[in-house]
Structure formats: structure tokens, C-alpha cells
Design an enzyme around this catalytic site. Structure first.
Site, PDB file in Angstrom:
ATOM      1  N   CYS A 107       5.351 -15.289  31.123  1.00 23.78           N
ATOM      2  CA  CYS A 107       5.364 -14.056  30.349  1.00 23.78           C
ATOM      3  C   CYS A 107       6.344 -13.156  31.090  1.00 23.78           C
ATOM      4  O   CYS A 107       6.046 -12.701  32.200  1.00 23.78           O
ATOM      5  CB  CYS A 107       3.996 -13.398  30.263  1.00 23.78           C
ATOM      6  SG  CYS A 107       4.096 -11.803  29.414  1.00 23.78           S
ATOM      7  N   SER A 111       1.770 -10.513  31.842  1.00 25.30           N
ATOM      8  CA  SER A 111       0.955 -11.645  32.284  1.00 25.30           C
ATOM      9  C   SER A 111       0.214 -12.298  31.132  1.00 25.30           C
ATOM     10  O   SER A 111      -0.876 -12.814  31.327  1.00 25.30           O
ATOM     11  CB  SER A 111      -0.040 -11.174  33.341  1.00 25.30           C
ATOM     12  OG  SER A 111      -0.828 -10.129  32.811  1.00 25.30           O
TER      13      SER A 111
HETATM   14 FE    FE Z   1       2.642 -10.321  28.605  1.00 24.39          FE
END
Ligand code: FE
Length: 206
Positions: A107, A111
Site C-alpha cells: 500500500c 497500510s
Molecule cells: Fe492504504
């Protein structure tokens, strides 16, 4: 592809993280919890409890062609049928490693992670270096994880978002023809489902 995030998704998490940290500090100060013991519990959730869901999905995909097709067409539904469901609005896509193509998940902005199948994201997944380098130099990152792919294998990096999260289906290791799904699941590591690892061979796992 634009990196489309639901702001509330992350602010909720940040708020939860802050509350948990405050609680942890308070409990440690009162001598009610040992931070090292807490770390051990988190480690267990990161590496064992959560990823066992994903490992069952992978083992089933390896042994059941109909399920594998379903997983490829509609991972959210196929995985949901095993009781692993995510938060509202979260869609899953399964990406399948082959000798020609290796998938890796990141990502880049924060995250985003497939919680329903992998549990808690590891610290490195949330780190700035991984997020930046996974896209720019995936082979170098893989080498640091101990993964060296054949030169002819291409690497494809998938950028997760709040709406779409990915699980890598690693290749089934050689020499596992006689194993049942439960034994196969033991070969499926968390990292192999992020794409920073490969499934273990029975010899390594033993
Ligand atoms: Fe993200």
C-alpha cells in the site's frame, strides 16, 4: 490506477491505535501488563492466528479447481464462503503466482491490508521504505526477503486501497502431491501471501 482511500477507514484505525497505545501505557504503568508479553501476543496475531485464514484459502485453491476458479473470478465471495469476511466495502482480489509472473502487494500511501485473511499487517509493511521501494525496485526488496526469482519471471506489484485488497496465491511447492489441505496450509507463510516470500517446501517446514 488512482490510489483511492476512504479517509474514515484510516482515521478510524489511527484513533483505535492511539486508544490502544494509551491503554497499554496505563496498564504497564500500573504493573498490570508486561509490554514484552503484549508484544508476544501481537507477534502471534501477526504471524500465526491471522494468516492461518489465508493459508486455508491457498491450500483450498491448490486442491480444489472449482474453488480456484471461483477465487479468481470473485475472491470476496469465495473467501467469504469460508467465513472470512472483511469490513463493509472491502473487496478482495486473489492474484496467482506462476513460473512467469510473481505478484507482490504494497500500500504505497499507508497500510491497506487484507485483514480478513492475513490479520494484522507486519511493521515492515507499514514502513516508508517498503512502501516506496516495493514499486521502484521490487527485485531488490525481494532479495532482502531472501527471494530470488528466475530472470525470466516478471514481477507485478499491486497497490492496495481501502476498497481493493489483494492476496497472493503462491505456487504450490514441488513434492506436495500427497499432502491434504491441512498439511498444505502449514506451508503457506504470511509473507508468501503478500508476495515477499514463497510457500515453504515440506523439507523446510519440517
Ligand atoms: Fe492504504
Amino acid at each position: 490506477m488512482p490510489h483511492d482511500h476512504h479517509d474514515h477507514d484510516h482515521s478510524e484505525l489511527d484513533d483505535m491505535t492511539a486508544r490502544v497505545m494509551a491503554l497499554e501505557t496505563l496498564l504497564a504503568q500500573k504493573g498490570l501488563v508486561d509490554p514484552a508479553a503484549l508484544d508476544a501476543v501481537i507477534e502471534t496475531y501477526e504471524t500465526k492466528v491471522g494468516p492461518r485464514n489465508g493459508a486455508q484459502v491457498v491450500a483450498r485453491a491448490w486442491t480444489n479447481p472449482e474453488f480456484r476458479d471461483w477465487l479468481e473470478r470473485d475472491a470476496t465471495a469465495a473467501i467469504g464462503s469460508m467465513g472470512f469476511t472483511g469490513r463493509q466495502g472491502e473487496h478482495l482480489q486473489a492474484v496467482f503466482n506462476t513460473p512467469d509472473l510473481h505478484h507482490m502487494v504494497v500500500c504505497t500511501l499507508c497500510s491497506c491490508y487484507p485483514w480478513s485473511v492475513l490479520g494484522l499487517p507486519p511493521v515492515w509493511y507499514k514502513s516508508a521504505p517498503y512502501r516506496a521501494r516495493a514499486v521502484r525496485e521490487p527485485r531488490a526488496v525481494l532479495a532482502e526477503f531472501g527471494v530470488t526469482l528466475p530472470e525470466g519471471t516478471k514481477v507485478r506489484v499491486w497497490d492496495s486501497t481501502a476498497e481493493m485488497r489483494y492476496i497472493v496465491i503462491p505456487m504450490r511447492p514441488a513434492g506436495t502431491e500427497g499432502l491434504d489441505p491441512e498439511a498444505l496450509a502449514d506451508l503457506v507463510t504470511r509473507d508468501s501471501m503478500i508476495g515477499t516470500g514463497l510457500a515453504l517446501t515440506p523439507e523446510v517446514a519440517a
